[in-house]
Design a protein around this motif. Structure first.
Motif, PDB file in Angstrom:
ATOM      1  N   GLU A  79       0.946  -1.304   0.006  1.00 31.62           N
ATOM      2  CA  GLU A  79       0.059  -0.019  -0.034  1.00 31.62           C
ATOM      3  C   GLU A  79       0.948   1.215  -0.063  1.00 31.62           C
ATOM      4  O   GLU A  79       0.567   2.079  -0.753  1.00 31.62           O
ATOM      5  CB  GLU A  79      -1.025  -0.102   0.977  1.00 31.62           C
ATOM      6  CG  GLU A  79      -2.233  -1.071   1.050  1.00 31.62           C
ATOM      7  CD  GLU A  79      -2.973  -0.685  -0.140  1.00 31.62           C
ATOM      8  OE1 GLU A  79      -3.373   0.614  -0.361  1.00 31.62           O
ATOM      9  OE2 GLU A  79      -3.338  -1.746  -0.535  1.00 31.62           O
ATOM     10  N   LYS A  82       2.461   1.532  -3.532  1.00 24.91           N
ATOM     11  CA  LYS A  82       1.246   2.196  -4.387  1.00 24.91           C
ATOM     12  C   LYS A  82       0.930   3.561  -4.178  1.00 24.91           C
ATOM     13  O   LYS A  82       0.861   4.360  -5.130  1.00 24.91           O
ATOM     14  CB  LYS A  82      -0.110   1.471  -4.143  1.00 24.91           C
ATOM     15  CG  LYS A  82      -0.044   0.215  -4.841  1.00 24.91           C
ATOM     16  CD  LYS A  82      -1.631  -0.556  -4.532  1.00 24.91           C
ATOM     17  CE  LYS A  82      -1.666  -1.843  -4.894  1.00 24.91           C
ATOM     18  NZ  LYS A  82      -3.141  -2.339  -4.661  1.00 24.91           N
ATOM     19  N   ARG A  83       0.889   4.170  -3.130  1.00 28.42           N
ATOM     20  CA  ARG A  83       0.642   5.567  -2.560  1.00 28.42           C
ATOM     21  C   ARG A  83       2.024   6.456  -3.158  1.00 28.42           C
ATOM     22  O   ARG A  83       1.661   7.308  -3.860  1.00 28.42           O
ATOM     23  CB  ARG A  83       0.527   5.611  -1.192  1.00 28.42           C
ATOM     24  CG  ARG A  83      -0.753   5.572  -0.682  1.00 28.42           C
ATOM     25  CD  ARG A  83      -0.982   5.939   0.747  1.00 28.42           C
ATOM     26  NE  ARG A  83      -0.703   4.676   1.670  1.00 28.42           N
ATOM     27  CZ  ARG A  83       0.138   4.778   2.655  1.00 28.42           C
ATOM     28  NH1 ARG A  83       0.946   5.647   2.740  1.00 28.42           N
ATOM     29  NH2 ARG A  83       0.410   3.732   3.033  1.00 28.42           N
ATOM     30  N   TYR A  85       3.893   5.476  -5.609  1.00 26.66           N
ATOM     31  CA  TYR A  85       3.879   5.509  -7.080  1.00 26.66           C
ATOM     32  C   TYR A  85       2.827   6.364  -7.668  1.00 26.66           C
ATOM     33  O   TYR A  85       3.059   7.029  -8.684  1.00 26.66           O
ATOM     34  CB  TYR A  85       3.572   4.102  -7.673  1.00 26.66           C
ATOM     35  CG  TYR A  85       3.661   3.958  -9.188  1.00 26.66           C
ATOM     36  CD1 TYR A  85       4.810   3.960  -9.673  1.00 26.66           C
ATOM     37  CD2 TYR A  85       2.533   3.701  -9.611  1.00 26.66           C
ATOM     38  CE1 TYR A  85       4.625   3.784 -11.295  1.00 26.66           C
ATOM     39  CE2 TYR A  85       2.208   3.772 -11.087  1.00 26.66           C
ATOM     40  CZ  TYR A  85       3.527   3.794 -11.779  1.00 26.66           C
ATOM     41  OH  TYR A  85       3.537   3.717 -13.039  1.00 26.66           O
ATOM     42  N   MET A  86       1.515   6.341  -6.913  1.00 24.78           N
ATOM     43  CA  MET A  86       0.593   7.424  -7.506  1.00 24.78           C
ATOM     44  C   MET A  86       1.142   8.823  -7.276  1.00 24.78           C
ATOM     45  O   MET A  86       0.714   9.664  -8.164  1.00 24.78           O
ATOM     46  CB  MET A  86      -0.772   7.029  -6.666  1.00 24.78           C
ATOM     47  CG  MET A  86      -1.267   5.641  -7.167  1.00 24.78           C
ATOM     48  SD  MET A  86      -1.509   5.509  -8.676  1.00 24.78           S
ATOM     49  CE  MET A  86      -3.102   6.515  -9.097  1.00 24.78           C
TER      50      MET A  86
END
Length: 105
Positions: A79, A82-83, A85-86
């Motif tokens: 998670e 992902k954060r 990367y976003m």
């Protein structure tokens, strides 16, 4: 002479009897020794099985707890990745705190 022959015959028969008795005593001792080894082997086998069972009772819950802990840590890391990367691929987050106006010029 007959007395000597009787003595020798008696000695021969006595030694055969003593040898037979000693042989049977030795055979019985050997059987008892094998029986003792079998019992010692059985005791060692039971002890090893007991240790294995104890290890299963102690190690399996520990392994399950560690696996769940590592899975939770992996999910948190995924998670977080992902954060990050976003945040990198969107223009919504500016690390310097400046507005995005300098990009439009």
């Amino acid at each position: 002479m007959n007395k000597h022959i009787e003595t020798l015959t008696g000695f021969k028969n006595g030694t055969k009897k003593i040898f037979r008795d000693c042989f049977y005593d030795l055979w019985d001792a050997w059987d008892e020794l094998l029986s003792a080894f079998k019992k010692i082997g059985f005791v060692i086998f039971v002890f090893v099985v007991w240790l294995f069972s104890l290890a299963l009772v102690c190690i399996l819950p520990l392994a399950t707890w560690l696996r769940l802990k590592w899975e939770r840590e992996h999910e948190v890391a995924v998670e977080k990745a992902k954060r990050e990367y976003m945040e990198r691929i969107t223009c919504l987050h500016n690390k310097r705190g400046d507005s995005d106006q300098h990009l439009t010029r």
